[in-house]
Design a protein around this motif. Sequence first.
Motif, PDB file in Angstrom:
ATOM      1  N   LEU A 286       0.784  -1.329  -0.160  1.00  0.00           N
ATOM      2  CA  LEU A 286      -0.070   0.033   0.052  1.00  0.00           C
ATOM      3  C   LEU A 286       1.053   1.217  -0.069  1.00  0.00           C
ATOM      4  O   LEU A 286       0.336   2.389  -0.042  1.00  0.00           O
ATOM      5  CB  LEU A 286      -0.932   0.025   1.170  1.00  0.00           C
ATOM      6  CG  LEU A 286      -2.111  -1.211   1.315  1.00  0.00           C
ATOM      7  CD1 LEU A 286      -2.798  -1.238   2.683  1.00  0.00           C
ATOM      8  CD2 LEU A 286      -2.868  -1.035   0.093  1.00  0.00           C
ATOM      9  N   ARG A 287       2.154   1.166  -0.103  1.00  0.00           N
ATOM     10  CA  ARG A 287       3.191   2.387  -0.108  1.00  0.00           C
ATOM     11  C   ARG A 287       2.953   3.491  -1.086  1.00  0.00           C
ATOM     12  O   ARG A 287       3.104   4.580  -0.911  1.00  0.00           O
ATOM     13  CB  ARG A 287       4.342   1.819  -0.020  1.00  0.00           C
ATOM     14  CG  ARG A 287       4.581   1.168   1.411  1.00  0.00           C
ATOM     15  CD  ARG A 287       6.034   0.863   1.678  1.00  0.00           C
ATOM     16  NE  ARG A 287       6.430   0.229   2.807  1.00  0.00           N
ATOM     17  CZ  ARG A 287       6.878   0.873   4.009  1.00  0.00           C
ATOM     18  NH1 ARG A 287       6.878   2.338   3.879  1.00  0.00           N
ATOM     19  NH2 ARG A 287       7.132   0.341   4.926  1.00  0.00           N
ATOM     20  N   PRO A 288       2.452   3.131  -2.050  1.00  0.00           N
ATOM     21  CA  PRO A 288       2.563   4.257  -3.442  1.00  0.00           C
ATOM     22  C   PRO A 288       1.777   5.468  -3.032  1.00  0.00           C
ATOM     23  O   PRO A 288       2.016   6.628  -3.318  1.00  0.00           O
ATOM     24  CB  PRO A 288       1.884   3.458  -4.620  1.00  0.00           C
ATOM     25  CG  PRO A 288       2.224   1.958  -4.393  1.00  0.00           C
ATOM     26  CD  PRO A 288       2.152   1.768  -2.762  1.00  0.00           C
ATOM     27  N   LEU A 289       0.457   5.401  -2.235  1.00  0.00           N
ATOM     28  CA  LEU A 289      -0.392   6.497  -2.225  1.00  0.00           C
ATOM     29  C   LEU A 289      -0.403   6.849  -0.903  1.00  0.00           C
ATOM     30  O   LEU A 289      -1.316   7.777  -0.128  1.00  0.00           O
ATOM     31  CB  LEU A 289      -1.754   6.369  -2.562  1.00  0.00           C
ATOM     32  CG  LEU A 289      -1.853   6.036  -3.895  1.00  0.00           C
ATOM     33  CD1 LEU A 289      -3.501   5.739  -4.295  1.00  0.00           C
ATOM     34  CD2 LEU A 289      -1.784   7.624  -4.770  1.00  0.00           C
ATOM     35  N   THR A 290       0.581   6.485   0.085  1.00  0.00           N
ATOM     36  CA  THR A 290       0.659   6.830   1.533  1.00  0.00           C
ATOM     37  C   THR A 290       1.699   7.491   2.062  1.00  0.00           C
ATOM     38  O   THR A 290       2.822   7.678   1.684  1.00  0.00           O
ATOM     39  CB  THR A 290       0.389   5.496   2.542  1.00  0.00           C
ATOM     40  OG1 THR A 290       1.552   4.625   1.979  1.00  0.00           O
ATOM     41  CG2 THR A 290      -0.885   4.644   2.202  1.00  0.00           C
ATOM     42  N   PRO A 291       1.335   8.604   3.219  1.00  0.00           N
ATOM     43  CA  PRO A 291       2.274   9.587   3.634  1.00  0.00           C
ATOM     44  C   PRO A 291       3.051   8.901   4.751  1.00  0.00           C
ATOM     45  O   PRO A 291       2.661   7.953   5.452  1.00  0.00           O
ATOM     46  CB  PRO A 291       1.494  10.533   4.132  1.00  0.00           C
ATOM     47  CG  PRO A 291       0.128   9.886   4.582  1.00  0.00           C
ATOM     48  CD  PRO A 291       0.049   8.578   3.359  1.00  0.00           C
ATOM     49  N   ALA A 292       4.297   9.725   5.056  1.00  0.00           N
ATOM     50  CA  ALA A 292       4.969   9.424   6.056  1.00  0.00           C
ATOM     51  C   ALA A 292       4.199  10.107   7.543  1.00  0.00           C
ATOM     52  O   ALA A 292       3.654  10.862   7.308  1.00  0.00           O
ATOM     53  CB  ALA A 292       6.400   9.735   6.055  1.00  0.00           C
ATOM     54  N   VAL A 293       4.406   9.024   8.738  1.00  0.00           N
ATOM     55  CA  VAL A 293       3.896  10.072   9.843  1.00  0.00           C
ATOM     56  C   VAL A 293       4.300  11.258  10.189  1.00  0.00           C
ATOM     57  O   VAL A 293       3.732  12.274  10.454  1.00  0.00           O
ATOM     58  CB  VAL A 293       4.184   9.074  11.090  1.00  0.00           C
ATOM     59  CG1 VAL A 293       3.815   9.598  12.506  1.00  0.00           C
ATOM     60  CG2 VAL A 293       3.658   7.723  11.202  1.00  0.00           C
ATOM     61  N   SER A 294       5.651  11.881   9.890  1.00  0.00           N
ATOM     62  CA  SER A 294       6.156  12.651  10.077  1.00  0.00           C
ATOM     63  C   SER A 294       5.492  13.958   9.433  1.00  0.00           C
ATOM     64  O   SER A 294       5.680  15.356   9.625  1.00  0.00           O
ATOM     65  CB  SER A 294       7.675  13.022  10.042  1.00  0.00           C
ATOM     66  OG  SER A 294       7.891  12.467   8.502  1.00  0.00           O
ATOM     67  N   ALA A 295       4.765  13.781   8.165  1.00  0.00           N
ATOM     68  CA  ALA A 295       4.252  14.552   7.343  1.00  0.00           C
ATOM     69  C   ALA A 295       2.914  15.148   7.755  1.00  0.00           C
ATOM     70  O   ALA A 295       2.459  16.060   7.520  1.00  0.00           O
ATOM     71  CB  ALA A 295       4.020  14.162   5.912  1.00  0.00           C
ATOM     72  N   VAL A 296       2.349  14.424   8.993  1.00  0.00           N
ATOM     73  CA  VAL A 296       0.986  14.817   9.517  1.00  0.00           C
ATOM     74  C   VAL A 296       1.144  15.829  10.608  1.00  0.00           C
ATOM     75  O   VAL A 296       2.441  15.785  11.225  1.00  0.00           O
ATOM     76  CB  VAL A 296       0.227  13.225  10.257  1.00  0.00           C
ATOM     77  CG1 VAL A 296      -0.940  14.057  10.951  1.00  0.00           C
ATOM     78  CG2 VAL A 296       0.283  12.411   9.101  1.00  0.00           C
ATOM     79  N   PRO A 297       0.295  16.931  10.725  1.00  0.00           N
ATOM     80  CA  PRO A 297       0.651  17.829  11.668  1.00  0.00           C
ATOM     81  C   PRO A 297       0.633  17.225  13.055  1.00  0.00           C
ATOM     82  O   PRO A 297       0.134  16.385  13.511  1.00  0.00           O
ATOM     83  CB  PRO A 297      -0.562  18.597  11.784  1.00  0.00           C
ATOM     84  CG  PRO A 297      -1.237  18.541  10.239  1.00  0.00           C
ATOM     85  CD  PRO A 297      -0.805  17.214   9.936  1.00  0.00           C
ATOM     86  N   GLU A 298       1.710  17.754  13.858  1.00  0.00           N
ATOM     87  CA  GLU A 298       2.043  17.046  14.957  1.00  0.00           C
ATOM     88  C   GLU A 298       1.119  17.142  15.939  1.00  0.00           C
ATOM     89  O   GLU A 298       0.793  16.155  16.953  1.00  0.00           O
ATOM     90  CB  GLU A 298       3.245  17.993  15.463  1.00  0.00           C
ATOM     91  CG  GLU A 298       3.833  17.430  17.025  1.00  0.00           C
ATOM     92  CD  GLU A 298       4.986  17.942  17.417  1.00  0.00           C
ATOM     93  OE1 GLU A 298       5.480  17.573  18.646  1.00  0.00           O
ATOM     94  OE2 GLU A 298       5.596  18.874  16.967  1.00  0.00           O
ATOM     95  N   ALA A 299      -0.013  18.186  16.266  1.00  0.00           N
ATOM     96  CA  ALA A 299      -1.048  17.953  17.159  1.00  0.00           C
ATOM     97  C   ALA A 299      -2.173  16.737  16.899  1.00  0.00           C
ATOM     98  O   ALA A 299      -2.882  16.593  17.921  1.00  0.00           O
ATOM     99  CB  ALA A 299      -2.024  19.257  16.788  1.00  0.00           C
ATOM    100  N   ILE A 300      -2.198  16.192  15.665  1.00  0.00           N
ATOM    101  CA  ILE A 300      -2.781  15.141  15.345  1.00  0.00           C
ATOM    102  C   ILE A 300      -2.061  13.912  14.882  1.00  0.00           C
ATOM    103  O   ILE A 300      -3.021  13.192  14.008  1.00  0.00           O
ATOM    104  CB  ILE A 300      -4.148  15.576  14.301  1.00  0.00           C
ATOM    105  CG1 ILE A 300      -3.520  16.192  13.178  1.00  0.00           C
ATOM    106  CG2 ILE A 300      -5.147  16.464  15.203  1.00  0.00           C
ATOM    107  CD1 ILE A 300      -4.626  16.550  11.745  1.00  0.00           C
ATOM    108  N   ARG A 301      -1.083  13.890  15.185  1.00  0.00           N
ATOM    109  CA  ARG A 301      -0.077  12.734  14.577  1.00  0.00           C
ATOM    110  C   ARG A 301      -0.386  11.392  15.361  1.00  0.00           C
ATOM    111  O   ARG A 301      -0.597  11.409  16.440  1.00  0.00           O
ATOM    112  CB  ARG A 301       1.222  12.983  14.677  1.00  0.00           C
ATOM    113  CG  ARG A 301       2.410  12.245  13.864  1.00  0.00           C
ATOM    114  CD  ARG A 301       3.598  12.943  14.307  1.00  0.00           C
ATOM    115  NE  ARG A 301       3.740  13.926  13.303  1.00  0.00           N
ATOM    116  CZ  ARG A 301       4.863  15.111  13.589  1.00  0.00           C
ATOM    117  NH1 ARG A 301       5.913  14.681  14.229  1.00  0.00           N
ATOM    118  NH2 ARG A 301       4.913  16.010  12.723  1.00  0.00           N
ATOM    119  N   PRO A 302      -0.584  10.224  14.572  1.00  0.00           N
ATOM    120  CA  PRO A 302      -0.510   8.861  15.268  1.00  0.00           C
ATOM    121  C   PRO A 302       0.691   8.482  15.907  1.00  0.00           C
ATOM    122  O   PRO A 302       1.764   9.249  15.728  1.00  0.00           O
ATOM    123  CB  PRO A 302      -0.542   7.948  14.182  1.00  0.00           C
ATOM    124  CG  PRO A 302      -0.073   8.690  12.891  1.00  0.00           C
ATOM    125  CD  PRO A 302      -0.505  10.008  13.005  1.00  0.00           C
TER     126      PRO A 302
END
Length: 199
Positions: A44-60
């Motif tokens: 599933l990697r071709p369309l998915t982002p890295a965790v670090s790219a998600v805003p820190e306030a709502i990061r998994p």
Amino acid sequence: MFRTKRSRIRALTLAGGLVAALGTVGAVTFDASAAENTAASGNLRPLTPAVSAVPEAIRPPDGSRPIGAYLVATGTQTYTCVVPAGAASGAFTGGSVPEAQLVGTGGWIHHFAGPSWQSERDGSLVTATKEKELKRDGTIAELLLKVNSHSGTGILSKADYINRLYTSGGVAPAGSCTAGQTASVAYKAVYVFWDAPAA
């Protein structure tokens, strides 16, 4: 709904572009059938982002692995009028109920009350509760949701967290309303599903 091959490709192209803005892992795939075949194979990697790219306030949680990204092809948030005791009219201040069709790396997902997400390909289903939010002016908030139940096996069976990102629209209407009145407001977003490391 985007059910023709051309419209599916257009929707996935947009999803790919939005996810690319987050920061992709690998190349973005724009062909709908190729993306669905990739998802079916578990890659599933071709369309998915890295965790670090998600805003820190709502990061998994750190170490979470993306398992799919989906664009709202069609969607609404439905609000119910809340009338205070003794008042003649009220406002659309109650919680919203989603109704949406998402398209992305694993085909189509139905998003509905619960909130719930169910794969139209394999029937796997999750429900989740809001853990964190990032408010945005003029649109519904971006969210981090924690999955609290799973049903079936398949694309969503390993999801532990869900991000709602790049939101637009979906805000409750202003003005007065009468008891029992509902209002459905169109919205767009990208949903990213995450497999979190074991605690």
